[in-house]
Design a protein around this motif. Structure first.
Motif, PDB file in Angstrom:
ATOM      1  N   VAL A   1       8.303   2.005  -1.722  1.00  0.00           N
ATOM      2  CA  VAL A   1       7.326   2.251  -0.711  1.00  0.00           C
ATOM      3  C   VAL A   1       6.719   0.926   0.143  1.00  0.00           C
ATOM      4  CG1 VAL A   1       6.794   4.253  -2.049  1.00  0.00           C
ATOM      5  CG2 VAL A   1       5.446   2.037  -2.520  1.00  0.00           C
ATOM      6  N   THR A   2       6.649  -0.134  -0.646  1.00  0.00           N
ATOM      7  CA  THR A   2       6.147  -1.398   0.168  1.00  0.00           C
ATOM      8  C   THR A   2       7.209  -1.919   1.037  1.00  0.00           C
ATOM      9  OG1 THR A   2       5.038  -2.246  -1.875  1.00  0.00           O
ATOM     10  CG2 THR A   2       5.390  -3.826  -0.088  1.00  0.00           C
ATOM     11  N   GLU A   3       8.557  -1.867   0.669  1.00  0.00           N
ATOM     12  CA  GLU A   3       9.720  -2.621   1.729  1.00  0.00           C
ATOM     13  C   GLU A   3       9.784  -1.226   2.741  1.00  0.00           C
ATOM     14  OE1 GLU A   3      14.279  -3.506   1.380  1.00  0.00           O
ATOM     15  OE2 GLU A   3      13.296  -3.186  -0.167  1.00  0.00           O
ATOM     16  N   HIS A   4       9.734  -0.378   2.657  1.00  0.00           N
ATOM     17  CA  HIS A   4       9.881   0.708   3.710  1.00  0.00           C
ATOM     18  C   HIS A   4       8.452   1.321   4.416  1.00  0.00           C
ATOM     19  CE1 HIS A   4      14.082   0.813   3.023  1.00  0.00           C
ATOM     20  NE2 HIS A   4      13.808   0.863   1.809  1.00  0.00           N
ATOM     21  N   ARG A   5       7.179   0.741   3.782  1.00  0.00           N
ATOM     22  CA  ARG A   5       6.284   0.941   4.365  1.00  0.00           C
ATOM     23  C   ARG A   5       5.863   2.550   4.538  1.00  0.00           C
ATOM     24  NH1 ARG A   5       3.351  -2.784   5.850  1.00  0.00           N
ATOM     25  NH2 ARG A   5       1.902  -1.414   7.160  1.00  0.00           N
ATOM     26  N   ILE A   6       6.142   3.212   3.340  1.00  0.00           N
ATOM     27  CA  ILE A   6       5.733   4.432   2.943  1.00  0.00           C
ATOM     28  C   ILE A   6       4.399   4.648   2.102  1.00  0.00           C
ATOM     29  CG2 ILE A   6       6.781   6.652   1.542  1.00  0.00           C
ATOM     30  CD1 ILE A   6       9.541   5.091   1.913  1.00  0.00           C
ATOM     31  N   GLY A   7       3.918   5.743   2.404  1.00  0.00           N
ATOM     32  CA  GLY A   7       2.511   6.381   1.594  1.00  0.00           C
ATOM     33  C   GLY A   7       1.322   5.932   2.742  1.00  0.00           C
ATOM     34  N   VAL A   8       0.265   6.543   2.284  1.00  0.00           N
ATOM     35  CA  VAL A   8      -0.956   6.385   2.908  1.00  0.00           C
ATOM     36  C   VAL A   8      -1.297   4.987   3.151  1.00  0.00           C
ATOM     37  CG1 VAL A   8      -3.323   6.919   2.895  1.00  0.00           C
ATOM     38  CG2 VAL A   8      -1.750   8.601   1.834  1.00  0.00           C
ATOM     39  N   LEU A   9      -1.209   4.256   2.155  1.00  0.00           N
ATOM     40  CA  LEU A   9      -1.869   2.858   2.383  1.00  0.00           C
ATOM     41  C   LEU A   9      -1.009   1.785   3.133  1.00  0.00           C
ATOM     42  CD1 LEU A   9      -3.100   1.834  -1.541  1.00  0.00           C
ATOM     43  CD2 LEU A   9      -4.530   2.522   0.612  1.00  0.00           C
ATOM     44  N   ASN A  10       0.435   1.965   3.447  1.00  0.00           N
ATOM     45  CA  ASN A  10       1.042   1.338   4.221  1.00  0.00           C
ATOM     46  C   ASN A  10       1.018   1.881   5.720  1.00  0.00           C
ATOM     47  OD1 ASN A  10       2.474  -0.586   2.446  1.00  0.00           O
ATOM     48  ND2 ASN A  10       3.280   1.256   1.409  1.00  0.00           N
ATOM     49  N   LEU A  11       0.066   2.945   6.186  1.00  0.00           N
ATOM     50  CA  LEU A  11      -0.084   3.482   7.322  1.00  0.00           C
ATOM     51  C   LEU A  11      -1.535   3.012   7.902  1.00  0.00           C
ATOM     52  CD1 LEU A  11       1.128   7.171   6.728  1.00  0.00           C
ATOM     53  CD2 LEU A  11       2.490   5.305   7.784  1.00  0.00           C
ATOM     54  N   ILE A  12      -2.127   2.259   7.001  1.00  0.00           N
ATOM     55  CA  ILE A  12      -3.599   1.662   7.362  1.00  0.00           C
ATOM     56  C   ILE A  12      -3.912   0.307   7.326  1.00  0.00           C
ATOM     57  CG2 ILE A  12      -5.970   2.032   7.265  1.00  0.00           C
ATOM     58  CD1 ILE A  12      -5.337   4.791   5.641  1.00  0.00           C
TER      59      ILE A  12
ATOM     60  N   LEU B   1      -5.309  -2.479   6.261  1.00  0.00           N
ATOM     61  CA  LEU B   1      -6.523  -2.835   5.548  1.00  0.00           C
ATOM     62  C   LEU B   1      -6.307  -4.085   4.440  1.00  0.00           C
ATOM     63  CD1 LEU B   1      -7.167   0.656   3.599  1.00  0.00           C
ATOM     64  CD2 LEU B   1      -8.466  -0.232   5.314  1.00  0.00           C
ATOM     65  N   PRO B   2      -7.210  -4.754   4.342  1.00  0.00           N
ATOM     66  CA  PRO B   2      -7.084  -6.193   3.591  1.00  0.00           C
ATOM     67  C   PRO B   2      -6.669  -5.753   2.269  1.00  0.00           C
ATOM     68  CG  PRO B   2      -9.355  -5.952   4.381  1.00  0.00           C
ATOM     69  CD  PRO B   2      -8.760  -4.467   4.931  1.00  0.00           C
ATOM     70  N   TYR B   3      -5.722  -6.837   1.802  1.00  0.00           N
ATOM     71  CA  TYR B   3      -4.924  -6.296   0.356  1.00  0.00           C
ATOM     72  C   TYR B   3      -5.760  -5.979  -0.612  1.00  0.00           C
ATOM     73  CZ  TYR B   3      -1.358  -6.871  -3.147  1.00  0.00           C
ATOM     74  OH  TYR B   3      -0.669  -6.621  -4.329  1.00  0.00           O
ATOM     75  N   TRP B   4      -7.119  -6.709  -0.715  1.00  0.00           N
ATOM     76  CA  TRP B   4      -7.785  -6.595  -1.834  1.00  0.00           C
ATOM     77  C   TRP B   4      -8.393  -4.949  -1.720  1.00  0.00           C
ATOM     78  CZ3 TRP B   4     -13.027  -5.043  -1.653  1.00  0.00           C
ATOM     79  CH2 TRP B   4     -13.742  -5.671  -0.255  1.00  0.00           C
ATOM     80  N   ILE B   5      -8.681  -4.613  -0.628  1.00  0.00           N
ATOM     81  CA  ILE B   5      -9.148  -3.032  -0.559  1.00  0.00           C
ATOM     82  C   ILE B   5      -8.075  -2.183  -1.190  1.00  0.00           C
ATOM     83  CG2 ILE B   5      -9.605  -1.287   0.987  1.00  0.00           C
ATOM     84  CD1 ILE B   5     -11.203  -3.412   2.713  1.00  0.00           C
ATOM     85  N   LYS B   6      -6.662  -2.532  -0.458  1.00  0.00           N
ATOM     86  CA  LYS B   6      -5.531  -1.819  -1.105  1.00  0.00           C
ATOM     87  C   LYS B   6      -5.503  -1.662  -2.652  1.00  0.00           C
ATOM     88  CE  LYS B   6      -2.901  -2.019   3.091  1.00  0.00           C
ATOM     89  NZ  LYS B   6      -1.453  -2.307   3.605  1.00  0.00           N
ATOM     90  N   VAL B   7      -5.713  -2.778  -3.186  1.00  0.00           N
ATOM     91  CA  VAL B   7      -5.664  -2.846  -4.692  1.00  0.00           C
ATOM     92  C   VAL B   7      -6.610  -2.056  -5.204  1.00  0.00           C
ATOM     93  CG1 VAL B   7      -5.681  -4.414  -6.841  1.00  0.00           C
ATOM     94  CG2 VAL B   7      -4.506  -5.134  -4.817  1.00  0.00           C
ATOM     95  N   THR B   8      -8.116  -2.146  -4.910  1.00  0.00           N
ATOM     96  CA  THR B   8      -9.323  -1.308  -5.177  1.00  0.00           C
ATOM     97  C   THR B   8      -8.925   0.080  -5.054  1.00  0.00           C
ATOM     98  OG1 THR B   8     -10.609  -3.361  -4.698  1.00  0.00           O
ATOM     99  CG2 THR B   8     -11.772  -0.833  -5.097  1.00  0.00           C
TER     100      THR B   8
END
Length: 263
Positions: A69-80, A82-89
């Motif tokens: 999902v990271t490589e192909h930018r799939i999923g909600v968090l890869n469409l927005i 955001l700072p990385y720490w927010i994505k982890v949170t």
């Protein structure tokens, strides 16, 4: 390929088991009512069996999904953006909320309860109880986890952070560790202390069907499943239909979901 379930989680789990066992033996909350050695043999034996089978079935599926999902930018968090720490949170908070929902369903749906009751039939509660789950429940939850990682677009590091917090928090709130009351009162504001989860393991069904949180206690507060005012000294751990230790040994745990239904 690296997989947090295949490597990090077992290492974290072993470290947590050793730490909380040492603390339990040093500052125990209550004395064991059955053999601790025999219980640990059953609980850890079940864990070893589960880990072997789950590795054979799922392999590195969670890690592969996170990388994909990271490589192909799939999923909600890869469409927005955001700072990385927010994505982890967001990953930790979202996954913990979905775990709360899954836990609640395991109590409310009879078919799921058949598997989840294996966890609750432990007659004492200590750090080893955090590992006491039936293979069927773990297999279903693993499939759900893979789907959630795909939907959210959670990356590998975020999954590891969640898995680490999940294991250590579960071990802490299952531990038979005497924790200062002042600490529990503060900790309970956001997180799940042993006294909160001890109520969840009560033989009293109305008490058992509360306090579903694993990392955060917020979900129980928000959805009104939080129960606090239960005298800790009167809580009896287990499931009423299984009061005898010789009926909840390793073989019984493996077969339990396929035996008669009990509440």
């Amino acid at each position: 390929m690296f997989d947090p379930d295949a490597l990090f989680r077992p290492l974290i789990s072993l470290g947590g088991l050793a730490l909380f066992l040492m603390l339990e033996l040093t500052v125990p909350y209550r004395e064991s009512s059955v053999s601790k050695t025999a219980r640990w043999f059953d609980n850890l034996g079940l864990t070893l069996f589960n880990n072997l089978i789950l590795f054979l079935i799922f392999g590195s599926a969670v890690a592969a999904t996170a990388y994909h999902v990271t490589e192909h930018r799939i999923g909600v968090l890869n469409l927005i953006p955001l700072p990385y720490w927010i994505k982890v949170t967001v990953t930790v908070v979202f996954m913990d909320f979905m775990l709360y929902v899954w836990h609640l369903l395991n109590h409310e749906m009879p078919m799921l309860w058949r598997f989840h009751r294996v966890h609750h039939t432990d007659l004492n509660m200590d750090v080893s109880t955090a590992t006491r789950f039936h293979l069927g429940e773990l297999a279903i939850s693993a499939g759900i986890k893979i789907g959630l990682v795909y939907f959210l677009g959670a990356d590998f590091t975020a999954v590891i952070v969640f898995e680490t917090l999940l294991v250590l928090c579960a071990q802490f709130h299952h531990s038979s560790l005497k924790v200062p009351e002042w600490f529990e009162r503060i900790y309970w504001i956001l997180f799940v202390p042993p006294s909160m989860h001890r109520i969840h393991h009560s033989v009293v069904i109305k008490e058992r069907n509360t306090n579903y949180g694993t990392i955060f206690s917020l979900w129980d507060r928000m959805l009104e499943t939080l129960l606090k005012d239960v005298p800790q000294e009167r809580i009896r751990i287990g499931v009423g239909a299984y009061p005898r230790f010789e009926k909840v040994r390793l073989r019984d745990l493996l077969l339990m979901p396929f035996t008669r239904a009990v509440k």
